[in-house]
Write an enzyme that holds these catalytic residues in place. Structure first.
Site, PDB file in Angstrom:
ATOM      1  N   SER B  23     -32.800 -66.036 -35.400  1.00 12.30           N
ATOM      2  CA  SER B  23     -33.671 -65.881 -36.558  1.00 12.30           C
ATOM      3  C   SER B  23     -35.144 -66.007 -36.170  1.00 12.30           C
ATOM      4  CB  SER B  23     -33.319 -66.958 -37.579  1.00 12.30           C
ATOM      5  OG  SER B  23     -34.176 -66.865 -38.686  1.00 12.30           O
ATOM      6  N   CYS B 133     -36.702 -77.636 -42.377  1.00 13.93           N
ATOM      7  CA  CYS B 133     -37.880 -77.763 -43.251  1.00 13.93           C
ATOM      8  C   CYS B 133     -37.951 -79.166 -43.837  1.00 13.93           C
ATOM      9  CB  CYS B 133     -37.806 -76.830 -44.449  1.00 13.93           C
ATOM     10  SG  CYS B 133     -37.098 -75.272 -44.098  1.00 13.93           S
ATOM     11  N   GLY B 246     -31.154 -71.359 -27.664  1.00 16.03           N
ATOM     12  CA  GLY B 246     -32.228 -72.117 -27.027  1.00 16.03           C
ATOM     13  C   GLY B 246     -32.408 -71.674 -25.589  1.00 16.03           C
TER      14      GLY B 246
HETATM   15  C1  LIG Z   1     -41.517 -66.864 -33.602  1.00 18.48           C
HETATM   16  C2  LIG Z   1     -40.279 -67.647 -33.956  1.00 18.48           C
HETATM   17  C3  LIG Z   1     -39.868 -67.701 -35.295  1.00 18.48           C
HETATM   18  C4  LIG Z   1     -38.723 -68.418 -35.651  1.00 18.48           C
HETATM   19  N1  LIG Z   1     -38.315 -68.427 -36.964  1.00 18.48           N
HETATM   20  C5  LIG Z   1     -37.157 -69.066 -37.293  1.00 18.48           C
HETATM   21  C6  LIG Z   1     -36.656 -69.033 -38.634  1.00 18.48           C
HETATM   22  O1  LIG Z   1     -37.246 -68.403 -39.518  1.00 18.48           O
HETATM   23  N2  LIG Z   1     -35.506 -69.700 -38.914  1.00 18.48           N
HETATM   24  C7  LIG Z   1     -34.807 -70.384 -37.948  1.00 18.48           C
HETATM   25  O2  LIG Z   1     -33.759 -70.959 -38.226  1.00 18.48           O
HETATM   26  N3  LIG Z   1     -35.252 -70.417 -36.673  1.00 18.48           N
HETATM   27  C8  LIG Z   1     -36.401 -69.783 -36.324  1.00 18.48           C
HETATM   28  N4  LIG Z   1     -36.837 -69.812 -35.017  1.00 18.48           N
HETATM   29  C9  LIG Z   1     -36.049 -70.543 -34.009  1.00 18.48           C
HETATM   30  C10 LIG Z   1     -35.149 -69.623 -33.211  1.00 18.48           C
HETATM   31  O3  LIG Z   1     -34.231 -68.939 -34.055  1.00 18.48           O
HETATM   32  C11 LIG Z   1     -34.375 -70.387 -32.129  1.00 18.48           C
HETATM   33  O4  LIG Z   1     -33.539 -71.346 -32.736  1.00 18.48           O
HETATM   34  C12 LIG Z   1     -35.297 -71.120 -31.172  1.00 18.48           C
HETATM   35  O5  LIG Z   1     -36.445 -70.360 -30.911  1.00 18.48           O
HETATM   36  C13 LIG Z   1     -34.621 -71.433 -29.840  1.00 18.48           C
HETATM   37  O6  LIG Z   1     -34.215 -70.268 -29.180  1.00 18.48           O
HETATM   38  P1  LIG Z   1     -35.064 -69.561 -28.006  1.00 18.48           P
HETATM   39  O7  LIG Z   1     -35.386 -70.612 -26.999  1.00 18.48           O
HETATM   40  O8  LIG Z   1     -34.157 -68.496 -27.492  1.00 18.48           O
HETATM   41  O9  LIG Z   1     -36.293 -69.027 -28.641  1.00 18.48           O
HETATM   42  C14 LIG Z   1     -37.984 -69.111 -34.647  1.00 18.48           C
HETATM   43  C15 LIG Z   1     -38.404 -69.037 -33.308  1.00 18.48           C
HETATM   44  C16 LIG Z   1     -39.531 -68.316 -32.955  1.00 18.48           C
HETATM   45  C17 LIG Z   1     -39.939 -68.255 -31.502  1.00 18.48           C
END
Ligand SMILES: Cc1cc2nc3c(=O)[nH]c(=O)nc-3n(C[C@H](O)[C@H](O)[C@H](O)COP(=O)(O)O)c2cc1C
Ligand SMILES: Cc1cc2nc3c(=O)[nH]c(=O)nc-3n(C[C@H](O)[C@H](O)[C@H](O)COP(=O)(O)OP(=O)(O)OC[C@H]3O[C@@H](n4cnc5c(N)ncnc54)[C@H](O)[C@@H]3O)c2cc1C
Ligand code: FES
Lengths: 250, 304
Positions: B23, B133, B246
């Site tokens: 997301s 949140c 992650g």
């Molecule tokens: C720009 C950005 C926006 C995100 N927006 C959301 C969100 O709206 N809802 C949510 O549950 N997680 C959100 N996340 C978290 C990611 O879904 C994910 O859980 C987190 O980034 C870890 O994964 P990654 O290391 O692959 O980025 C966001 C992450 C990023 C980088």
């Protein structure tokens, strides 16, 4: 074909104490209009760095980037060598409008913001318009010779410097006033205070290219959103060029 | 090459492969469909959606980090009604696989209302509750950092939905298993972890935080070991399917996350630096499976 391609550095050299020019060879097909930008992958950095396309040629398969060394990412760019490979996302953003504008457009650049105007000038000349370029710098030492490049493509160019060490003392608006330059449209790129002054001060229609820190550069993360009169827009995808009337200056 | 079985099943929802854009890193998919055919993905978790439209936090909203990034987007989204009326129809045009709906809220009422509405959307296969949140009625502490808040919101949401409910856990807690267990006891069908780690960068030349909101969510390859550890703990203790997330950036990372206990895997920040990240992962999985002697991905889930 995609927007992500590997390019080879043809040359990478210093123009002034902070501004560099890099010429890259590779697939330019994703670039469709002046004012678009590339997002440069930098070894050792996680996020890419957005840099405007200063000039490009589909025939030669070349992209020219002008960049200021302001931090670690751009410092790393300045250390790249001829022959090195660079991973770019290219043809990002909407770019300037080149068709529906007047016949005597003003190209107003502030510092490194002059970069995307060169290619725009070329396109405008090609479509039979008579653009005039006005380039603003802090001081003579910051001018990287863009006025000469404009002259080479048949665009008259003026310079303003804040300290008066080159051209007209003051800002690009002082050049307009001093020489009574009459344009019927303006395209501007530069620091936000300059763009605000132009949008509020010039009574001709126009558009400006704005910046923000970016996560992706292609619309996926909404790290670059701005509120406009037409709703929330992403600078990287819906911009970076916005019409003067769209922007809200707080 | 012999066929490799990449299918996985989350609470009765079968995905053609375990690779899911996380997301907030893939919008509603259709924008990314300009880069490749997104139907090769297992699913997509769409941008976190709230009851009202939100602009989110002021700019700058992003900061560079060693092997990662901080974002402080602050849940910018057009609100649940607009998502259903405008975004989902656009998403459906370019994506025919099951969709994961990521829902956020600042009160239990808000979660309940959004989940009830999104549950009626046919292509939504799983509802993913983002509990990171702040709880405006609970003193402002994030829902996801308090076991009783998580439990309350899950119980209420479960009453109004028919689809499987996955709770997306925040890593910013002392005991991730306690929070995960509270969600499962309250009725969660699965868990998704991790969301971002709270982080901060300072611009030392200008002596101020890099992101305007001061702090933001840290993610990217740097957090991968933390995510693997938490997935492993939760998968072995909570007894429900886990979506691992992650720092995942390669097919090898997908395998590692699955060995740790994940049934499917989400890819976040990697999409932002390489728009083809998920495509490259899906396409290289069969070869990596072959090299590691894996015939079916479902056989490696939680083997470590
Ligand atoms: C720009 C950005 C926006 C995100 N927006 C959301 C969100 O709206 N809802 C949510 O549950 N997680 C959100 N996340 C978290 C990611 O879904 C994910 O859980 C987190 O980034 C870890 O994964 P990654 O290391 O692959 O980025 C966001 C992450 C990023 C980088
Ligand atoms: C669409 C667009 C086009 C651009 N075109 C050019 C160009 O043609 N030439 C050029 O030199 N620069 C351009 N920039 C700015 C350039 O992206 C930044 O200067 C660069 O990312 C800084 O990276 P760094 O690692 O060297 O500096 P950092 O250490 O990251 O930051 C140093 C300074 O640069 C500022 N900065 C960082 N990222 C950005 C950013 N994305 N936009 C604006 N300021 C930023 C920071 O606020 C800080 O003051 C453009 C930016 C955008 C958004
Ligand atoms: S930088 Fe990601 S949407 Fe603009």
């Amino acid at each position: 074909m995609g927007i992500r391609n590997i390019y080879k550095i043809v040359s990478n050299r210093e123009l002034t104490r902070k501004t560099w020019v890099m010429i890259l060879r590779g697939d330019t097909q994703a670039i469709t209009t002046p004012g678009q930008f590339v997002n440069v992958a930098i070894p050792g950095k996680y996020l890419r760095r957005p840099i405007s396309i200063c000039d490009y040629s589909h025939e030669r398969g070349e992209i020219t980037l002008l960049y200021d060394v302001v931090g670690e990412g751009t410092l790393a760019m300045s250390r790249m060598k001829e022959g090195d490979e660079v991973d770019l996302l290219s043809g990002l953003g909407n770019g300037f409008s080149t068709t529906s504008v007047g016949t005597r457009p003003l190209l107003l650049g502030g510092g490194i913001g002059c970069a995307p105007l060169l290619n725009l000038g070329r396109a405008l000349v090609r479509s039979g318009k008579s653009p005039i370029a006005i380039l603003g710098y802090n001081t003579a030492a910051d001018s990287f010779g863009m006025d000469r490049w404009f002259e080479e493509i048949g665009v008259e160019a003026f310079i303003a410097t804040v300290d008066g060490s080159l051209g007209t003392k003051g800002f690009v608006t002082d050049v307009i006033r001093r020489f009574g330059i009459e344009g019927d449209y303006f395209h501007a790129c530069g620091p936000m205070p300059m763009l605000r002054a132009l949008c509020n001060g010039l009574d001709i229609p126009g558009e400006v290219s704005i910046e923000s820190r970016m996560g992706c550069g292609f619309g996926a993360c909404v790290c670059c959103s701005v509120e406009t009169k037409d709703g929330v827009k992403r600078i990287c995808k819906d911009g970076p060029v916005f019409r003067k009337e769209e922007l809200i200056w707080k | 090459m012999e066929m490799k079985d990449m299918k996985v099943t989350l609470s009765g929802v079968t995905l053609q492969n375990p690779v899911i854009p996380a997301s907030g890193c893939f919008g509603f998919g259709y924008g990314m469909a300009e880069f490749y055919d997104i139907n090769i993905l297992g699913s997509i978790s769409f941008k976190g959606t709230t009851r009202e439209a939100r602009f989110g936090n002021p700019l700058p909203r992003v900061a560079e980090c060693p092997s990662g990034m901080i974002n402080s987007v602050g849940l910018q989204n057009p609100g649940i009604d607009e998502v259903i009326a405008v975004e989902l129809p656009k998403m459906r045009k370019s994506f025919r696989q099951p969709i994961i709906a990521n829902i956020s809220g600042f009160s239990i009422d808000e979660y309940v209302e959004c989940c009830e509405k999104i549950d009626r959307e046919e292509q939504v296969a799983i509802i993913e509750l983002n509990v990171s949140c702040p709880n405006v009625h609970g003193g402002g502490m994030a829902f996801g950092t308090c076991a009783s808040s998580v439990s309350d919101v899950v119980k209420e949401v479960k009453k109004v939905i028919t689809k499987p409910l996955y709770v997306k856990l925040s890593p910013n807690v002392t005991d991730i298993v306690a929070i995960g267990s509270a969600a499962v006891e309250a009725g969660a069908d699965g868990l998704c972890l991790i969301n971002t780690l709270l982080g901060m960068r300072i611009d030392i030349r200008n002596r101020r935080p890099v992101v305007a909101n001061r702090m933001g969510g840290f993610s990217g390859p740097a957090v991968f070991p933390v995510a693997v550890r938490m997935v492993n703990q939760v998968a072995h203790s909570c007894g429900v399917p886990v979506i691992g997330c992650g720092g995942v950036s390669s097919a090898e990372d997908v395998i590692e996350m699955m060995m740790a206990g994940a049934t499917a895997v989400q890819v976040g920040a990697a999409n932002l630096v390489n728009p083809y990240a998920c495509k490259e992962i899906v396409e290289s999985l069969p070869e990596v499976m072959r090299r590691l002697g894996i015939d079916s991905l479902s056989e490696i889930i939680g083997i470590v």
